[in-house]
Write a protein that holds these residues in place. Sequence first.
Motif, PDB file in Angstrom:
ATOM      1  N   SER A  40       1.012  -1.553   0.286  1.00  0.00           N
ATOM      2  CA  SER A  40      -0.113   0.241  -0.231  1.00  0.00           C
ATOM      3  C   SER A  40       1.217   1.294  -0.464  1.00  0.00           C
ATOM      4  CB  SER A  40      -1.244   0.179   0.919  1.00  0.00           C
ATOM      5  OG  SER A  40      -0.133  -0.070   2.431  1.00  0.00           O
ATOM      6  N   ASP A  78      -3.601  -2.370   0.502  1.00  0.00           N
ATOM      7  CA  ASP A  78      -3.952  -3.424   2.060  1.00  0.00           C
ATOM      8  C   ASP A  78      -4.746  -3.637   3.075  1.00  0.00           C
ATOM      9  OD1 ASP A  78      -1.111  -4.623   1.084  1.00  0.00           O
ATOM     10  OD2 ASP A  78       0.394  -2.877   2.241  1.00  0.00           O
ATOM     11  N   SER A  79      -5.392  -4.684   2.884  1.00  0.00           N
ATOM     12  CA  SER A  79      -6.141  -4.776   4.124  1.00  0.00           C
ATOM     13  C   SER A  79      -5.657  -4.843   5.619  1.00  0.00           C
ATOM     14  CB  SER A  79      -6.688  -6.651   4.335  1.00  0.00           C
ATOM     15  OG  SER A  79      -6.038  -7.172   4.362  1.00  0.00           O
ATOM     16  N   ARG A  80      -6.133  -4.929   6.800  1.00  0.00           N
ATOM     17  CA  ARG A  80      -5.859  -4.880   8.044  1.00  0.00           C
ATOM     18  C   ARG A  80      -4.924  -6.176   7.989  1.00  0.00           C
ATOM     19  NH1 ARG A  80      -6.799  -2.027  12.925  1.00  0.00           N
ATOM     20  NH2 ARG A  80      -8.600  -1.003  11.407  1.00  0.00           N
ATOM     21  N   ALA A  81      -5.701  -7.203   8.107  1.00  0.00           N
ATOM     22  CA  ALA A  81      -4.979  -8.535   8.464  1.00  0.00           C
ATOM     23  C   ALA A  81      -3.441  -8.380   7.368  1.00  0.00           C
ATOM     24  CB  ALA A  81      -5.564  -9.309   6.833  1.00  0.00           C
ATOM     25  N   GLN A  82      -3.131  -7.988   6.401  1.00  0.00           N
ATOM     26  CA  GLN A  82      -1.930  -7.482   5.318  1.00  0.00           C
ATOM     27  C   GLN A  82      -1.297  -7.156   5.660  1.00  0.00           C
ATOM     28  OE1 GLN A  82      -4.384  -6.499   1.688  1.00  0.00           O
ATOM     29  NE2 GLN A  82      -3.700  -8.671   0.541  1.00  0.00           N
ATOM     30  N   LEU A  83      -2.019  -5.909   6.737  1.00  0.00           N
ATOM     31  CA  LEU A  83      -0.510  -5.343   6.864  1.00  0.00           C
ATOM     32  C   LEU A  83      -0.170  -5.676   8.226  1.00  0.00           C
ATOM     33  CD1 LEU A  83      -2.921  -1.327   6.629  1.00  0.00           C
ATOM     34  CD2 LEU A  83      -0.074  -2.263   5.931  1.00  0.00           C
ATOM     35  N   THR A  84      -0.647  -6.655   9.302  1.00  0.00           N
ATOM     36  CA  THR A  84      -0.182  -7.371  10.344  1.00  0.00           C
ATOM     37  C   THR A  84       0.416  -8.355   9.764  1.00  0.00           C
ATOM     38  OG1 THR A  84      -2.019  -6.967  11.461  1.00  0.00           O
ATOM     39  CG2 THR A  84      -1.311  -8.457  12.091  1.00  0.00           C
ATOM     40  N   ARG A 132       3.875  -6.429   9.313  1.00  0.00           N
ATOM     41  CA  ARG A 132       4.393  -6.215  10.459  1.00  0.00           C
ATOM     42  C   ARG A 132       5.671  -7.147  11.309  1.00  0.00           C
ATOM     43  NH1 ARG A 132       1.532  -2.001  14.915  1.00  0.00           N
ATOM     44  NH2 ARG A 132       2.902  -2.263  16.551  1.00  0.00           N
ATOM     45  N   ARG A 158       4.115   3.819   8.300  1.00  0.00           N
ATOM     46  CA  ARG A 158       3.494   2.713   8.922  1.00  0.00           C
ATOM     47  C   ARG A 158       4.438   3.386  10.423  1.00  0.00           C
ATOM     48  NH1 ARG A 158      -1.009   1.789   7.410  1.00  0.00           N
ATOM     49  NH2 ARG A 158      -0.827   1.826   4.640  1.00  0.00           N
TER      50      ARG A 158
END
Length: 285
Positions: free
Chosen positions: A13, A28-34, A37, A68
């Motif tokens: 993203s 990116d979805s929240r899951a992808q960002l997680t 990370r 981020r």
Amino acid sequence: MDLTILYRGPLASCDYDCPYCPFAKRRDSRAQLTADRAALERFATWATAQREDRLSLLFTPWGEGLVRSWYRRTLAELSRLPHIHRVAIQTNLSCRTDWLDTADLDTLALWCTFHPGQTPYDRFLAKCRDLATRGVRHSVGVVGLPEHLEQARRLRADLPAHVYLWINAAEGHTYTDAEAEQWSALDPLFPYSRHPHRSAGLPCRTGESVISVNGEGTVHRCHFVRSELGNLYDGSYRSALRPRACPLTVCDCHIGYVHLETLPLYDVFAGGVLERIPATLPGGG
């Protein structure tokens, strides 16, 4: 040994949507960002714990990492480790800069790109001047499209004299000699970017002292050769490190061809290979 690692996790993203960018953008979805990370934290844990090599680290995310918090925190933490020689990241500089107060500025560096049309000129210039005031090592660059020329000239005039302005040849764009001269007037090293470099069968540091790592820890010799050398986290890559010739016909990206042994760029950028800062400013600046 001295080992250079180019890390690229799953982050894709970006807060910009440049029409000339070769990277596929997505939100990116929240899951992808997680997941990104977690992958970055795993890499940072490995880099912190290992003591076999002196590390130089360049983060080359598909998207924009410094917006981020986990990228800002990780770079600052890694910069303070004694066995980390350099930690750098490619960025559009849209992020906040106060996080740099916690970094070791003898180790950390930024490779900054100005994208006309994506951010106000004055805002970007103010960020660059802030970096200079803070004493942050950084280079600044522009993609060499005709519509960017006047902005690039303005940027060169407004940047501090000690800041290197690089110009990337636009992907798929052919430059006449007259056009190339215009860009070379801003960046005397532009000729290295103008044409792809023949690389087939030529010696390259990638796969020996330079490697590329993805979010899963899979090691490649570079971002552009897909054969795997092993995995970072189980150590299987180490036995694969050795001198190698390039298997590709040409190399047309700075983060690739800078490592070709047939080019003088390790001397040109001595001390600043990862952040794209020449040892001596072109043109005597």
